[in-house]
Design an enzyme around this catalytic site. Sequence first.
Site, mmCIF file in Angstrom:
data_model
loop_
_atom_site.group_PDB
_atom_site.id
_atom_site.type_symbol
_atom_site.label_atom_id
_atom_site.label_comp_id
_atom_site.label_asym_id
_atom_site.label_seq_id
_atom_site.Cartn_x
_atom_site.Cartn_y
_atom_site.Cartn_z
ATOM 1 N N HIS A 155 34.648 -66.133 -15.112
ATOM 2 C CA HIS A 155 34.234 -67.030 -16.198
ATOM 3 C C HIS A 155 33.698 -66.174 -17.328
ATOM 4 C CE1 HIS A 155 32.907 -70.880 -17.977
ATOM 5 N NE2 HIS A 155 31.976 -70.103 -18.531
ATOM 6 N N CYS A 156 34.277 -66.335 -18.513
ATOM 7 C CA CYS A 156 33.890 -65.519 -19.669
ATOM 8 C C CYS A 156 33.117 -66.378 -20.666
ATOM 9 C CB CYS A 156 35.128 -64.926 -20.342
ATOM 10 S SG CYS A 156 34.738 -63.946 -21.812
ATOM 11 N N PRO A 157 31.834 -66.078 -20.891
ATOM 12 C CA PRO A 157 31.077 -66.870 -21.872
ATOM 13 C C PRO A 157 31.578 -66.704 -23.294
ATOM 14 C CG PRO A 157 29.791 -64.965 -21.134
ATOM 15 C CD PRO A 157 31.009 -65.031 -20.265
#
Length: 298
Positions: A155-157
């Site tokens: 998961h990439c913010p």
Amino acid sequence: MKSPAHRTRDIERQPGYLRPEHCAPPPPRNSHGTMWFIRDGCGIVCGIITWFLVLYAEFVVVFVMLLPVKNVAYSLFNGLLFNGLAFLALASHARAMCTDPGAVPKGNATKEFIESLQLKPGQVVYKCPKCCSIKPDRAHHCSVCKRCIKKMDHHCPWVNNCVGENNQKYFVLFTMYIALISFHALLLAAFHFMFCFEEDWAKCSNFSPPATVILLILLCFEGLLFLIFTAVMFGTQVHSICSDETGIEQLKKEERRWAKKSKWMNMKVVFGHPLSVSWLSPFSTPDHGKADVYQYIV
């Protein structure tokens, strides 16, 4: 001794663990006109910061470095190149953020769905207790998206989304174009510093000399930081695609249960069949061709 991931899988395999009677039927899916967007405060802020930094770089490159230069051809060429790459970077970011990364239908661990799989003796399925879904092979649950994602890498913010099988192409393009504009900005800043040292500082920019220096130093810091970060991320993603092993699978050291393919085939699975200029376009949805169909039964 089994790893924690293997022990968790063993628990998920137990027939009593499924408990389909505890799952409500999944809500109807209406994909037409519905945009995928994760309502996460941290991710939204990171996404806004990403766009702000790109637009800041455009401002410095165009108004501080290119417009004051008397060489029209130099300004025009570098302006078109930088703005074109910046546009592709922002388009890739938008596609990576607003594309469903491969979410498994929520709440499909119902009795009817399990019966429709027509399980044979010895066959098992995995259930996610958090979103009450029957997980296909290589799917993992994301605590931010609150969904199980097929081939979830991480998961990439910065894109406010998971990187999965449906949007990995756009994430790779995003890191590539950001690295390219960062490198281009550093080159332009170096040339502009040389130009200002040779000429009068008051004539090499439309801003005052102190403001020009501050703007260029901030741009160099931003460019160097994001060049290193996105170049490393781009290389990591390409290696992950070629080895056909996601970041989570590498981290958890999960047992490989899927067929091994060539590196070239793995690239075509992500970017589309066949090789074409559309590989570099964030507006082209990849045709996965003969990509493996994910199995619920293992």
